[in-house]
Scaffold this motif. Structure first.
Motif, PDB file in Angstrom:
ATOM      1  N   PRO A  93       3.314   6.170   0.242  1.00 42.92           N
ATOM      2  CA  PRO A  93       3.650   6.651  -0.426  1.00 42.92           C
ATOM      3  C   PRO A  93       3.441   6.381  -1.585  1.00 42.92           C
ATOM      4  O   PRO A  93       3.348   7.775  -2.421  1.00 42.92           O
ATOM      5  N   ILE A  94       2.863   5.641  -1.578  1.00 45.99           N
ATOM      6  CA  ILE A  94       1.937   5.443  -3.531  1.00 45.99           C
ATOM      7  C   ILE A  94       1.063   5.973  -3.505  1.00 45.99           C
ATOM      8  O   ILE A  94       0.667   7.079  -4.510  1.00 45.99           O
ATOM      9  N   ILE A  95       0.029   6.313  -1.813  1.00 39.10           N
ATOM     10  CA  ILE A  95      -1.171   6.759  -2.414  1.00 39.10           C
ATOM     11  C   ILE A  95      -0.590   8.021  -2.464  1.00 39.10           C
ATOM     12  O   ILE A  95      -1.506   9.233  -2.906  1.00 39.10           O
TER      13      ILE A  95
ATOM     14  N   LEU B 152      11.940   7.758  -4.377  1.00 36.95           N
ATOM     15  CA  LEU B 152      11.624   6.770  -6.011  1.00 36.95           C
ATOM     16  C   LEU B 152      10.463   7.405  -6.191  1.00 36.95           C
ATOM     17  O   LEU B 152      10.921   7.647  -8.046  1.00 36.95           O
ATOM     18  N   LEU B 153       9.764   7.568  -5.646  1.00 37.49           N
ATOM     19  CA  LEU B 153       8.448   8.266  -6.652  1.00 37.49           C
ATOM     20  C   LEU B 153       8.226   9.622  -7.206  1.00 37.49           C
ATOM     21  O   LEU B 153       7.819   9.237  -8.278  1.00 37.49           O
ATOM     22  N   LEU B 154       8.587  10.431  -6.331  1.00 36.19           N
ATOM     23  CA  LEU B 154       8.658  11.475  -6.487  1.00 36.19           C
ATOM     24  C   LEU B 154      10.105  12.544  -7.345  1.00 36.19           C
ATOM     25  O   LEU B 154       9.113  12.637  -8.753  1.00 36.19           O
ATOM     26  N   LYS B 155      11.414  11.996  -7.193  1.00 40.56           N
ATOM     27  CA  LYS B 155      12.243  12.851  -7.066  1.00 40.56           C
ATOM     28  C   LYS B 155      12.240  11.638  -8.975  1.00 40.56           C
ATOM     29  O   LYS B 155      13.024  11.995  -9.987  1.00 40.56           O
ATOM     30  N   CYS B 156      12.569  10.373  -8.886  1.00 38.86           N
ATOM     31  CA  CYS B 156      13.193   8.917  -9.776  1.00 38.86           C
ATOM     32  C   CYS B 156      12.074   8.802 -10.505  1.00 38.86           C
ATOM     33  O   CYS B 156      12.519   8.258 -11.378  1.00 38.86           O
ATOM     34  N   LYS B 157      10.529   9.898  -9.936  1.00 39.99           N
ATOM     35  CA  LYS B 157       9.824   8.971 -11.129  1.00 39.99           C
ATOM     36  C   LYS B 157       9.727   7.635 -11.143  1.00 39.99           C
ATOM     37  O   LYS B 157       8.974   7.167 -12.154  1.00 39.99           O
ATOM     38  N   SER B 158       9.938   6.865 -10.171  1.00 49.89           N
ATOM     39  CA  SER B 158       9.554   5.549 -10.322  1.00 49.89           C
ATOM     40  C   SER B 158       8.276   4.532 -11.052  1.00 49.89           C
ATOM     41  O   SER B 158       7.522   5.660 -10.019  1.00 49.89           O
ATOM     42  N   GLY B 159       8.150   4.158 -10.890  1.00 56.20           N
ATOM     43  CA  GLY B 159       6.462   3.087 -11.302  1.00 56.20           C
ATOM     44  C   GLY B 159       6.586   2.659 -10.196  1.00 56.20           C
ATOM     45  O   GLY B 159       7.044   2.055  -9.516  1.00 56.20           O
ATOM     46  N   VAL B 160       5.102   2.173  -9.955  1.00 51.44           N
ATOM     47  CA  VAL B 160       4.334   1.408  -8.014  1.00 51.44           C
ATOM     48  C   VAL B 160       5.566   0.402  -8.725  1.00 51.44           C
ATOM     49  O   VAL B 160       5.088   0.009  -7.440  1.00 51.44           O
TER      50      VAL B 160
END
Lengths: 157, 182
Positions: A93-95, B152-160
């Motif tokens: 997911p990160i990539i 989390l990454l795409l919708k909540c804009k959470s950091g890595v």
């Protein structure tokens, strides 16, 4: 970078930093290494550039050194292993998230889409070394970029 | 000999990539084909590199170099991956003002960007195979954690770092405490 040098030391304006970053991004290699070289050169010539690059690599180098000394032992611990298994699930997911950011502006002309698809297939189904793909990209980029720019010059609409 | 090989491999990685995650295809190709790291270790190092300070390319160079030949290996790999910065980029620094508006560089990127993007997509697909497939069946727990991470990454804009922390915690609970199969 932005905080340390633009806001605290006022060594460089935000616009200059953006310029440095855009040149750093368009050259091969790690972007941070390139930014360090460009910034160091600006402040102290070539020696400044080298000093900035080597200063920049030392902290992460030390961190990874420590981690890799303990990696085998850590990895054998069932709890660390469980946490690492969890983090492994996060890597794709990160990539993916980063790839979504890469898409923007990466395919300005129609042939670029085809190039992207060919690149996916070549990576998955042939054992071709990625560096040859990048060289192909350089050559085709020159062809496609100059062609479309000439066309725009002839047709100002 | 191994030091020269490490230096050369990471030199190719350095010259063939344009920073950040676009380095992963090159890195995984080189370290896997030389047997310096396993696919699982590549995934580990991406996670570790995202958690620790410092750029991914350098962290991978240090880690793969250490695995292959100890501290001298790490130094050789780092020098290799930094070569573009201390050669090409040094030249660009000297000729900075000519270079900044170079049309030729812009044209090159027209071709290189889609190629890099395509290879990153290739890495996503092939890593999905090794991370979510346990050899006998789908790793459903991993897929569930990955799905939440993506949200989390795409919708909540959470950091890595947040996402990695969440995943580590989920791993501890699901794999560690509940003993679900990986």
């Amino acid at each position: 970078m932005q905080q340390q040098y633009v806001e605290k030391q006022k060594e460089i304006t935000p616009q200059e930093l953006l310029d440095l970053a855009s040149v750093a991004k368009s050259l091969p290699g790690t972007m941070i290494g390139n930014v360090a070289m460009l910034y160091g050169y600006r402040v102290g010539g070539l020696a400044g550039g080298f000093a900035a690059v080597f200063g920049m690599i030392l902290p992460p180098f030390a961190v990874i050194l420590v981690i890799s000394f303990f990696y085998a032992a850590f990895r054998a611990n069932p709890w660390v292993n469980a946490a690492m298994e969890g983090m492994q699930a996060a890597v794709v997911p990160i990539i993916f998230g980063a790839a979504v950011n890469l898409i923007k502006g990466s395919m300005p002309y129609p042939p670029c889409v085809l190039l992207m698809l060919i690149s996916v297939a070549a990576y998955l189904f042939t054992g071709i070394n990625p560096i040859f793909m990048v060289i192909l990209g350089v050559v085709l980029g020159l062809v496609i970029g100059s062609y479309y720019e000439r066309r725009q010059d002839h047709d100002p609409s | 000999m191994i030091l020269l090989k490490l230096f050369w491999s990471f030199l190719l990685i350095g010259f063939g990539s344009f920073g950040g995650l676009s380095m992963i295809p090159q890195i995984s190709n080189e370290v896997l084909s030389h047997g310096w790291m396993t696919a699982e270790q590549v995934t580990d190092i991406v996670a570790i590199a995202e958690m620790t300070p410092g750029p991914l390319g350098l962290n991978c160079a240090s880690f793969a170099g250490m695995q292959a030949a100890g501290i001298p290996g790490a130094i050789a790999a780092n020098l290799g991956v930094l070569m573009p910065s201390i050669t090409l980029c040094a030249a660009a620094a000297v000729f900075f003002h000519k270079f900044r508006n170079s049309r030729v560089m812009q044209w090159i990127l027209v071709g290189v960007r889609p190629i890099c993007l395509g290879m990153v997509v290739g890495v996503i697909l092939s890593l999905s195979g090794s991370n979510y497939w346990s050899g006998t069946g789908l790793n459903l727990t991993g897929i569930a954690i990955g799905a939440v991470d993506l949200f989390l990454l795409l919708k909540c804009k959470s950091g890595v770092p947040t996402v990695l922390l969440f995943s580590a915690a989920a791993g501890l609970v699901l794999y560690g405490a509940l003993g679900l199969p990986a």
